[in-house]
Motif scaffolding. Structure first.
Motif, PDB file in Angstrom:
ATOM      1  N   ALA A 118       1.120  -1.192  -0.029  1.00 12.89           N
ATOM      2  CA  ALA A 118      -0.202   0.488  -0.514  1.00 12.89           C
ATOM      3  C   ALA A 118       0.938   1.579  -0.340  1.00 12.89           C
ATOM      4  N   ARG A 119       1.847   1.193   0.345  1.00 13.65           N
ATOM      5  CA  ARG A 119       2.455   2.271   0.696  1.00 13.65           C
ATOM      6  C   ARG A 119       3.480   2.548  -0.665  1.00 13.65           C
ATOM      7  N   GLY A 120       3.206   1.964  -1.783  1.00 11.01           N
ATOM      8  CA  GLY A 120       3.831   1.804  -2.498  1.00 11.01           C
ATOM      9  C   GLY A 120       3.241   2.666  -3.544  1.00 11.01           C
ATOM     10  N   ALA A 121       2.126   1.743  -3.276  1.00 15.55           N
ATOM     11  CA  ALA A 121       1.353   1.984  -4.791  1.00 15.55           C
ATOM     12  C   ALA A 121       0.170   3.790  -4.733  1.00 15.55           C
ATOM     13  N   ALA A 122       0.225   4.019  -2.651  1.00 14.81           N
ATOM     14  CA  ALA A 122      -0.062   5.942  -2.718  1.00 14.81           C
ATOM     15  C   ALA A 122       0.821   6.588  -2.901  1.00 14.81           C
ATOM     16  N   VAL A 123       2.013   6.155  -3.190  1.00 16.19           N
ATOM     17  CA  VAL A 123       2.984   6.855  -3.997  1.00 16.19           C
ATOM     18  C   VAL A 123       2.831   7.334  -5.248  1.00 16.19           C
ATOM     19  N   GLY A 124       2.972   5.510  -5.693  1.00 18.23           N
ATOM     20  CA  GLY A 124       3.500   5.576  -7.430  1.00 18.23           C
ATOM     21  C   GLY A 124       2.289   5.843  -8.131  1.00 18.23           C
ATOM     22  N   VAL A 125       0.880   5.589  -7.432  1.00 16.18           N
ATOM     23  CA  VAL A 125      -0.716   6.139  -8.111  1.00 16.18           C
ATOM     24  C   VAL A 125      -0.744   6.929  -8.574  1.00 16.18           C
ATOM     25  N   ALA A 126      -0.468   8.074  -7.468  1.00 15.06           N
ATOM     26  CA  ALA A 126      -0.133   9.235  -7.270  1.00 15.06           C
ATOM     27  C   ALA A 126       0.585  10.046  -7.779  1.00 15.06           C
ATOM     28  N   ARG A 127       1.967   9.986  -8.020  1.00 14.70           N
ATOM     29  CA  ARG A 127       2.497  10.212  -8.584  1.00 14.70           C
ATOM     30  C   ARG A 127       2.116   9.858 -10.022  1.00 14.70           C
ATOM     31  N   ALA A 128       2.019   9.056 -10.713  1.00 17.72           N
ATOM     32  CA  ALA A 128       1.451   9.073 -12.120  1.00 17.72           C
ATOM     33  C   ALA A 128       0.187   9.511 -12.456  1.00 17.72           C
ATOM     34  N   HIS A 129      -0.886  10.007 -11.579  1.00 18.74           N
ATOM     35  CA  HIS A 129      -1.701  11.066 -12.005  1.00 18.74           C
ATOM     36  C   HIS A 129      -1.670  12.028 -12.157  1.00 18.74           C
ATOM     37  N   GLU A 130      -0.503  12.975 -11.390  1.00 20.43           N
ATOM     38  CA  GLU A 130       0.316  14.086 -11.891  1.00 20.43           C
ATOM     39  C   GLU A 130       0.571  14.538 -12.793  1.00 20.43           C
ATOM     40  N   LEU A 131       1.282  13.063 -13.266  1.00 21.44           N
ATOM     41  CA  LEU A 131       1.697  13.307 -14.786  1.00 21.44           C
ATOM     42  C   LEU A 131       0.899  12.884 -16.085  1.00 21.44           C
ATOM     43  N   GLY A 132      -0.074  12.376 -15.350  1.00 19.41           N
ATOM     44  CA  GLY A 132      -1.029  12.518 -16.419  1.00 19.41           C
ATOM     45  C   GLY A 132      -1.755  11.146 -17.018  1.00 19.41           C
ATOM     46  N   VAL A 133      -0.878  10.129 -16.019  1.00 19.01           N
ATOM     47  CA  VAL A 133      -1.448   8.501 -16.595  1.00 19.01           C
ATOM     48  C   VAL A 133      -2.894   8.228 -15.865  1.00 19.01           C
ATOM     49  N   ARG A 134      -4.156   7.666 -16.875  1.00 20.61           N
ATOM     50  CA  ARG A 134      -4.906   7.850 -16.264  1.00 20.61           C
ATOM     51  C   ARG A 134      -5.659   6.040 -16.359  1.00 20.61           C
ATOM     52  N   ASP A 135      -4.053   5.399 -17.658  1.00 25.21           N
ATOM     53  CA  ASP A 135      -3.959   3.959 -17.487  1.00 25.21           C
ATOM     54  C   ASP A 135      -3.664   3.005 -17.332  1.00 25.21           C
ATOM     55  N   ILE A 136      -3.238   2.217 -16.326  1.00 23.20           N
ATOM     56  CA  ILE A 136      -1.679   1.026 -15.587  1.00 23.20           C
ATOM     57  C   ILE A 136      -2.428   0.045 -16.032  1.00 23.20           C
ATOM     58  N   ALA A 137      -1.149  -0.762 -16.607  1.00 22.04           N
ATOM     59  CA  ALA A 137      -0.504  -2.604 -15.864  1.00 22.04           C
ATOM     60  C   ALA A 137      -0.023  -2.187 -15.170  1.00 22.04           C
ATOM     61  N   ILE A 138       0.456  -3.675 -14.294  1.00 21.55           N
ATOM     62  CA  ILE A 138       0.700  -4.115 -13.493  1.00 21.55           C
ATOM     63  C   ILE A 138       0.997  -5.510 -13.613  1.00 21.55           C
ATOM     64  N   PRO A 139       2.276  -6.500 -13.531  1.00 19.74           N
ATOM     65  CA  PRO A 139       1.714  -7.493 -13.072  1.00 19.74           C
ATOM     66  C   PRO A 139       2.864  -7.948 -11.789  1.00 19.74           C
ATOM     67  N   THR A 140       2.133  -8.768 -11.186  1.00 17.26           N
ATOM     68  CA  THR A 140       2.121  -8.871 -10.222  1.00 17.26           C
ATOM     69  C   THR A 140       1.874 -10.210  -9.372  1.00 17.26           C
ATOM     70  N   ALA A 141       2.636 -10.409  -8.046  1.00 18.12           N
ATOM     71  CA  ALA A 141       2.718 -11.804  -7.684  1.00 18.12           C
ATOM     72  C   ALA A 141       1.540 -11.861  -6.626  1.00 18.12           C
ATOM     73  N   GLY A 142       1.077 -10.715  -6.079  1.00 16.30           N
ATOM     74  CA  GLY A 142      -0.463 -10.879  -5.830  1.00 16.30           C
ATOM     75  C   GLY A 142      -1.143  -9.771  -4.993  1.00 16.30           C
TER      76      GLY A 142
END
Length: 406
Positions: A118-142
């Protein structure tokens, strides 16, 4: 529009391999010249002039209290789901079992969606939004998938998740509930990564793969900032970290470096120890071989999904950090980490995920090898709770009893 009460101290994205600076005001992923991760860089002189440890101590206990060391233009406008400020627990009974006088556990299971992701998502998603990202792809182990799905939902961003088919069902259900588009893959995280990257390139989505996206590490960095603050800026001697992709280990290292450069640390940064599963241990194998590059194991396996990372993208950086901090690497077997889940719960009331539980048998090995002294201050960084992994808890098969007569 920028928040007039806050000015970001982010200056550049710096290549972890070459040190070359990249523009942080535009969307970036890896350093293509070096094929390495980019790490956010800050004007620490300006940070030092703007804020003190005492100022931070007076702020609300959340992830954004360290906002001068985070990469956002508008940190106080970001959706707050409650990430950060997790407890640091004194492990008295487990400490007595090991003959340790100063054993602690940083319990990331208290975060939203139950893990440090959640820590990484809180910052990563917020910064992506600031930079104009509206569609994200992510691989995950879960767990990264469910955390990013939650924060993407809060921001109104579309998330495409690609995960191994053996990911626990509760995590799949989380991702779907948060509105993510989920694709399951017959394979491991690296297989999911290839598919996510291909689809992102074809469709114009932002690829938020581990350590290819430069901002989630900053959210993980707050674990290190909190640990240092909890010890009154005199860090513990050793931090054990369950290492899959290794983002949290890199984050703790980065936190301690920045605090040292700010002059806030009263002691020396901790030795960092990477803990992996015996049948998926590329970092341990490279460390023991004395080489700077890790190699993918032939048949990677473990019941701890977060440790099932055959080759971390930032493997060279992880190995460098272990050398730089005087740390080491150790592997444990699946039966040991599953047993440790029950041991931690029974002795301390902490139901840790298998990744975090792996630190307990690792501690046994480290003490036997003499890598850790019994009088040292030791922190185990438990990355999540076990409520998504209850299938690993051995429960006795007892038939139900009939109710008492009314």
């Amino acid at each position: 529009m920028s928040n007039p009460t806050f000015t970001s101290f982010l200056t550049a994205l710096r290549c972890a391999e070459t040190g070359a600076a990249h523009d942080s005001t535009v969307l970036q992923s890896v350093s293509h010249r070096a094929g390495a991760t980019l790490l956010p860089d800050y004007d620490l002189d300006a940070v030092r002039a703007a804020v003190t440890p005492e100022d931070i101590r007076r702020r609300p206990h959340d992830l954004w209290r360290f906002r001068e060391l985070l990469p956002l233009d508008n940190p106080l406008q970001a959706p707050d789901l409650g990430a950060g400020a997790t407890p640091l627990l004194r492990l008295r009974r487990l400490g007595e079992h090991f003959g340790l006088t100063n054993l602690w556990l940083k319990d990331e299971g208290a975060n939203p969606t139950g893990t440090f992701k959640a820590r990484g998502a809180a910052v990563g998603v917020a910064r992506a939004h600031e930079l104009g990202v509206r569609d994200i792809a992510i691989p995950t182990a879960g767990n990264a998938g469910s955390a990013w799905a939650a924060y993407c939902a809060a921001w109104g961003i579309t998330l495409r998740v690609v995960m191994p088919v053996n990911t626990p069902d509760p995590i799949k259900a989380e991702c779907v509930a948060y509105g993510a588009d989920v694709t399951e893959v017959r394979g491991v995280i690296s297989d999911a990564g290839r598919i996510a990257s291909e689809r992102a390139a074809e469709s114009g989505w932002f690829d938020a793969s581990t350590m290819k996206e430069p901002y989630r590490v900053e959210g993980k960095k707050t674990m290190g900032l909190e640990i240092a603050e909890a010890f009154d800026w005199d860090p513990p001697d050793v931090v054990l970290y369950p290492t899959g992709g290794g983002v949290g280990l890199i984050g703790v290292w980065k936190a301690m470096r920045e605090l040292a450069d700010l002059g806030w640390l009263k002691g020396t940064p901790p030795r960092l120890i990477a803990v992996q599963a015996a049948d998926c241990a590329p970092i341990v194998q490279a460390w023991e071989s004395g080489v700077p590059d890790a190699q993918r194991p032939d048949d990677p396996r473990t019941v701890a999904n977060g440790l099932l990372v055959p080759l971390p993208f930032a493997h060279r950086l992880i190995l460098r950090i272990l050398h730089e901090t005087g740390g080491t690497a150790v592997a444990v077997h699946d039966d040991q980490l599953v047993h440790a889940m029950r041991q931690l719960a029974d002795l301390e009331g902490v139901l840790a995920a298998p990744e975090g539980a792996a630190l307990v048998p690792a501690l046994t090995t480290l003490l036997q090898r003499g890598d850790i002294g019994r009088d040292e201050r030791i922190v185990l960084l438990n990355t999540g709770n076990a409520l998504k992994y209850t299938h690993l808890v051995d429960r006795p098969a007892r038939p139900p009893i009939d109710p008492l007569p009314a």
